[in-house]
Design a protein around this motif. Structure first.
Motif, PDB file in Angstrom:
ATOM      1  N   GLU A 668       0.840  -1.192   0.000  1.00  0.00           N
ATOM      2  CA  GLU A 668       0.000   0.000   0.000  1.00  0.00           C
ATOM      3  C   GLU A 668       0.878   1.245   0.000  1.00  0.00           C
ATOM      4  O   GLU A 668       1.982   1.242   0.540  1.00  0.00           O
ATOM      5  N   VAL A 669       0.367   2.282  -0.638  1.00  0.00           N
ATOM      6  CA  VAL A 669       1.062   3.560  -0.675  1.00  0.00           C
ATOM      7  C   VAL A 669       0.199   4.597   0.036  1.00  0.00           C
ATOM      8  O   VAL A 669      -1.014   4.663  -0.162  1.00  0.00           O
ATOM      9  N   GLY A 670       0.832   5.358   0.866  1.00  0.00           N
ATOM     10  CA  GLY A 670       0.172   6.484   1.525  1.00  0.00           C
ATOM     11  C   GLY A 670       0.969   7.746   1.285  1.00  0.00           C
ATOM     12  O   GLY A 670       2.109   7.700   0.821  1.00  0.00           O
ATOM     13  N   CYS A 671       0.383   8.888   1.579  1.00  0.00           N
ATOM     14  CA  CYS A 671       1.102  10.134   1.333  1.00  0.00           C
ATOM     15  C   CYS A 671       0.772  11.171   2.388  1.00  0.00           C
ATOM     16  O   CYS A 671      -0.253  11.094   3.084  1.00  0.00           O
ATOM     17  N   THR A 672       1.668  12.140   2.488  1.00  0.00           N
ATOM     18  CA  THR A 672       1.470  13.320   3.328  1.00  0.00           C
ATOM     19  C   THR A 672       1.430  14.531   2.419  1.00  0.00           C
ATOM     20  O   THR A 672       2.349  14.747   1.619  1.00  0.00           O
ATOM     21  N   VAL A 673       0.363  15.318   2.523  1.00  0.00           N
ATOM     22  CA  VAL A 673       0.179  16.496   1.672  1.00  0.00           C
ATOM     23  C   VAL A 673       0.342  17.742   2.523  1.00  0.00           C
ATOM     24  O   VAL A 673      -0.284  17.856   3.595  1.00  0.00           O
ATOM     25  N   ALA A 674       1.170  18.670   2.089  1.00  0.00           N
ATOM     26  CA  ALA A 674       1.386  19.908   2.840  1.00  0.00           C
ATOM     27  C   ALA A 674       1.428  21.087   1.879  1.00  0.00           C
ATOM     28  O   ALA A 674       1.866  20.956   0.728  1.00  0.00           O
ATOM     29  N   GLU A 675       0.973  22.235   2.340  1.00  0.00           N
ATOM     30  CA  GLU A 675       0.997  23.440   1.507  1.00  0.00           C
ATOM     31  C   GLU A 675       2.412  23.993   1.438  1.00  0.00           C
ATOM     32  O   GLU A 675       3.189  23.897   2.396  1.00  0.00           O
ATOM     33  N   LEU A 676       2.752  24.566   0.312  1.00  0.00           N
ATOM     34  CA  LEU A 676       4.035  25.233   0.112  1.00  0.00           C
ATOM     35  C   LEU A 676       3.827  26.737   0.236  1.00  0.00           C
ATOM     36  O   LEU A 676       2.949  27.307  -0.419  1.00  0.00           O
ATOM     37  N   ASP A 677       4.603  27.389   1.067  1.00  0.00           N
ATOM     38  CA  ASP A 677       4.534  28.855   1.213  1.00  0.00           C
ATOM     39  C   ASP A 677       3.143  29.338   1.597  1.00  0.00           C
ATOM     40  O   ASP A 677       2.675  30.382   1.120  1.00  0.00           O
ATOM     41  N   GLY A 678       2.444  28.585   2.428  1.00  0.00           N
ATOM     42  CA  GLY A 678       1.147  29.035   2.905  1.00  0.00           C
ATOM     43  C   GLY A 678       0.019  28.726   1.944  1.00  0.00           C
ATOM     44  O   GLY A 678       0.201  28.119   0.897  1.00  0.00           O
ATOM     45  N   GLU A 679      -1.167  29.170   2.289  1.00  0.00           N
ATOM     46  CA  GLU A 679      -2.361  28.878   1.504  1.00  0.00           C
ATOM     47  C   GLU A 679      -2.334  29.592   0.157  1.00  0.00           C
ATOM     48  O   GLU A 679      -1.888  30.726   0.042  1.00  0.00           O
ATOM     49  N   ILE A 789       4.386  13.791  -0.361  1.00  0.00           N
ATOM     50  CA  ILE A 789       5.443  12.812  -0.077  1.00  0.00           C
ATOM     51  C   ILE A 789       4.794  11.441   0.068  1.00  0.00           C
ATOM     52  O   ILE A 789       3.944  11.228   0.934  1.00  0.00           O
ATOM     53  N   PHE A 790       5.207  10.505  -0.806  1.00  0.00           N
ATOM     54  CA  PHE A 790       4.655   9.159  -0.809  1.00  0.00           C
ATOM     55  C   PHE A 790       5.589   8.197  -0.076  1.00  0.00           C
ATOM     56  O   PHE A 790       6.815   8.296  -0.188  1.00  0.00           O
ATOM     57  N   THR A 791       4.981   7.257   0.644  1.00  0.00           N
ATOM     58  CA  THR A 791       5.726   6.139   1.222  1.00  0.00           C
ATOM     59  C   THR A 791       4.838   4.907   1.116  1.00  0.00           C
ATOM     60  O   THR A 791       3.721   4.977   0.608  1.00  0.00           O
ATOM     61  N   HIS A 792       5.344   3.749   1.568  1.00  0.00           N
ATOM     62  CA  HIS A 792       4.570   2.526   1.378  1.00  0.00           C
ATOM     63  C   HIS A 792       4.735   1.595   2.581  1.00  0.00           C
ATOM     64  O   HIS A 792       5.605   1.774   3.421  1.00  0.00           O
TER      65      HIS A 792
END
Length: 801
Positions: A668-679, A789-792
């Protein structure tokens, strides 16, 4: 209204538009032709960091800073703060104009330039559409016929006799399109210039009026254009609009990247009435793009969405005469390269890299064609004509140029034979019935390369050795036969052959297989040459079942397009099928460990995993080789259930070699999503990443992760997603049809299909770890958006239920 030469109709006057002071200054200075556009941009390089033309920068900011509009004009900076500043250069030009004689009362406002050559079938419609323009200003039509032989000149003379504003320039010798056009341009008297070639025509009688009104209301715009309908003379009823999509306000950067202005749609605020010379030599192709750019350089570009002209494509047309893009390059290639070289030297700065890339792209297309055709003299002439880009372009093609690069055919051929060396390994054991066909296919390969065929006959007893010897005797320079005092077995036979290879590239053809195409080596070598990071490629395989006589394309391979195959995809199944479709860099095979050859059950799958583990592999979706599926073959003769069991067992063994989580088991692959330089600011765009979801695990089996979502810009201009992953950058247009998003974001359904295009969906190969940076570009402004960022994790049997 006027017909271009007569008086205005009663009550048809148009009030001049009210201008801002800076616009008035722009109009005054531009019309004088005294501003040094190139000198100003060179002297003040910060202008290149803006989207303003040099003149617009000067009238808005430069004059107040005391900057020089030309080398011989100086003025102090503005030290007032009460709004009383007067542009000194504009004031000087106005004072100078008072001492000059007034322009002729009958001077045309627009000059329409029409070049023709053997267009008798079309020229009447062209002239009628121009002379029928309804305007409140006089215009002239300059028609330059380049010594036609089909009656075109006589038709033009007939119209000139009836229309005093038509100036017929009938050539006594053929000048060619560029010299013909340049001569007409030198005769033009109008403030504005339009173009309509002799096989095209205008469809709106108010086209000129609309465009002149547009430019008069906006002095800072130096050209405007509109959509045209493209028709195909040999396909009645088939047409299309050009450009299909266009920014409401295109920029110089847009036009630098792509010519979207059709020749018969443009109106210029003509740049070359003053001291600046119009240089338009024969080596410039395509010429219309060059003139567009010369005007976009000094002002803004306007777009009118109406369709007001027709562009014909027919067999006698200048560009239509070339059946393919390559045919055009072969005829005009050096002129096209010279065109981009000229633009590169003229613009430089932030555009230099793009123009150099265009030069090298044309060079590479031509060079690849000459390599395919084994045309060394033409390749030499191409190199000699383009010394500024030849070395780097050849490097981009995977060729390491010598210290002294020359186009001399003998020296060039010798160098190419050192660079393009291919060893083909043919392994055999009791293949007397098939090996002749195999060797004929290998020796029949065409292309510019040096071929070495290394044959390992593993002590056959059926006459295979005698067939091999006959081929060697006929072609001793290319065939080397490895001695076999005893049977080595498949892998040791292969290892010994590999040690004898001298080529930079290595291919295989097992004796009971054969190659379909005599271009197989050339096509696969080109794929590896053009991507130095690629270590191996394999082609689509045609499966031959002798028992039934049937031929079937490999089903699983057929699901993939040409492109990179990730390690997890290959780990999931033996996609490469067999050795005979594979093509390698020799150094990649030399990295395969000794343990591989000691493993009696190893085959092409494990070798290709070793190659993919340290490098990259790719699939070429071309049926180039035949894999003979023998009923009693070591692998192909097994029942499907046994094959599947073996694959599962091999995957366990391979996981022990390469590590878990590489694709040998479900994961399985999961990811973390984060904003760059704010909204992301709403004033720029609104966007949403719908897939993948933040911190949600999902099973992956094909080694690809999907990213999908939408972007709606605040200006409603088209958005592009800039994707950075694994050191590479992709540009993904947000052009997927998503009316639901438009309705939700804007509160109303889109009125056209085009307005609803705001979605995106694309895939990226995943292997162990992946970091993706997403930015959004709208009208050349780029704003960072998200980091993904993806990881598994491996799915254990208990988790799978």
């Amino acid at each position: 209204m006027q017909d271009g030469a007569g008086a205005s109709a009663p009550g048809s006057t148009t009030a001049p538009p009210a201008l801002e002071p800076w616009q008035d200054d722009f109009a005054t200075i531009y019309a004088s032709g005294l501003f040094d556009h190139i000198g100003y941009a060179t002297r003040y390089p910060d202008v290149g960091l803006t989207d303003l033309s040099p003149l617009e920068h000067y009238v808005k900011y430069g004059a107040r800073l005391g900057r020089r509009p030309r080398a011989d004009f100086t003025a102090p900076p503005d030290e007032t703060f009460d709004g009383s500043f007067v542009n000194p250069f504009a004031a000087w030009i106005r004072a100078r104009a008072e001492t000059q004689p007034a322009p002729a009362w009958n001077r045309p406002v627009v000059s329409v330039l029409c070049i023709s050559y053997n267009q008798a079938a079309f020229i009447r419609q062209t002239l009628e559409s121009i002379l029928g323009q309804a305007t409140d200003f006089p215009f002239e039509l300059l028609v330059g016929d380049d010594r036609s032989t089909d009656g075109t000149a006589e038709i033009i003379a007939e119209y000139a006799a009836r229309h005093p504003n038509l100036v017929a320039v009938l050539r006594s010798e053929n000048l060619g399109p560029n010299r013909n056009f340049a001569d007409l341009a030198a005769r033009a008297r109008g403030e504005f210039v339009a173009i309509c070639e002799g096989d095209d025509y205008w469809t709106d009688p108010r086209k000129l009026q609309r465009q002149v009104d547009f430019l008069r209301a906006r002095p800072e715009f130096t050209l405007c254009f509109h959509r045209v309908r493209v028709v195909y003379e040999d396909m009645p009823g088939v047409d299309e609009l050009y450009p299909k999509q266009c920014s409401p306000q295109p920029s110089l950067s847009d036009l630098v990247a792509h010519n979207f202005v059709q020749t018969n749609s443009v109106l210029y605020r003509w740049r070359y009435h003053g001291e600046e010379a119009f240089v338009f030599d024969e080596g410039i192709a395509p010429g219309d793009w060059y003139v567009h750019l010369m005007h976009a350089e000094v002002g803004r570009v306007g777009f009118l969405p109406e369709v007001m002209a027709v562009y014909r494509k027919h067999a006698a047309g200048m560009w239509a005469t070339y059946a393919t893009e390559l045919a055009r390059h072969k005829k005009l290639g050096n002129s096209e390269i010279a065109f981009f070289r000229k633009l590169r030297g003229h613009f430089g700065g932030r555009y230099a890299a793009g123009y150099e890339a265009a030069q090298k792209s044309i060079f590479r297309r031509l060079a690849e064609a000459y390599l395919d055709e084994e045309d060394v003299p033409s390749l030499g002439r191409l190199i000699d004509a383009n010394p500024d880009i030849a070395r780097t372009a050849l490097h981009d093609m995977g060729l390491d140029a010598p210290e002294v690069l020359t186009g001399d055919p003998d020296a060039l051929r010798a160098w190419l034979m050192e660079q393009l060396t291919v060893s083909v390994i043919v392994t055999a054991y009791n293949h007397a019935a098939d090996i002749g066909r195999c060797l004929d296919a290998v020796l029949g390969q065409r292309g510019l390369f040096r071929l070495q065929v290394v044959i390992g006959d593993d002590k056959s007893t059926d006459g295979t050795a005698e067939i091999v010897e006959r081929h060697r005797a006929r072609d001793p320079e290319r065939i080397a036969v490895r001695p076999r005092p005893h049977n080595l077995g498949m892998l040791r036979n292969m290892q010994d052959c590999l040690a004898a290879c001298t080529g930079r590239y290595v291919a295989f053809c097992e004796a009971d297989d054969y190659w379909l195409s005599d271009r197989k080596i050339a096509m696969q070598m080109r794929m590896l040459r053009n991507d130095r990071k690629l270590d191996m490629c394999f082609n689509w395989v045609l499966l031959h079942y002798p028992a039934t006589g049937s031929y079937v394309p490999h089903d699983e391979q057929g699901r993939y397009p040409t492109g990179t195959i990730s390690f997890p995809v290959l780990a999931n199944s033996p996609l490469t099928a067999n050795f005979s479709c594979c093509f390698y860099r020799a150094e990649a095979l030399r990295r395969v460990p000794e343990a591989y050859y000691a493993n009696a059950s190893a085959a092409d799958w494990l070798m290709n995993l070793y190659v993919a583990d340290k490098g990259r592999i790719a699939f070429l979706r071309e049926l180039l080789s035949v894999y003979t599926v023998q009923e009693k073959g070591q692998w192909s003769g097994l029942p499907e259930d046994i094959k599947n069991a073996r694959i599962a067992q091999y995957q366990k063994e391979f996981a022990a070699i390469f590590g878990e989580g590489r694709g040998f088991e479900k994961y399985e692959v999961g990811c973390t999503v984060a904003e760059l330089d704010g909204e992301l600011p709403d004033s720029f765009a609104r966007a949403n990443l719908e897939a993948p979801q933040d911190r949600v695990w999902a099973e992956i089996q094909d080694g690809q992760v999907v990213l999908a979502g939408w972007v709606v810009s605040a200006s409603r201009a088209k958005a592009t997603l800039i994707v950075e992953a694994d050191g590479e950058v992709q540009r993904i247009p947000a052009d997927v049809h998503r009316p639901d998003v438009i309705a939700a974001v804007l509160g109303d359904l889109p009125t056209t299909m085009e307005e609803a295009r705001c979605g995106f969906r694309f895939t990226l190969p995943y292997a162990l770890h992946l970091e993706v940076l997403l930015s959004i570009e709208v009208e050349h402004e780029v704003v960072p958006w998200l980091s993904v960022i993806f990881t598994h994790r491996v799915k254990r049997a208990a988790e799978r239920g």
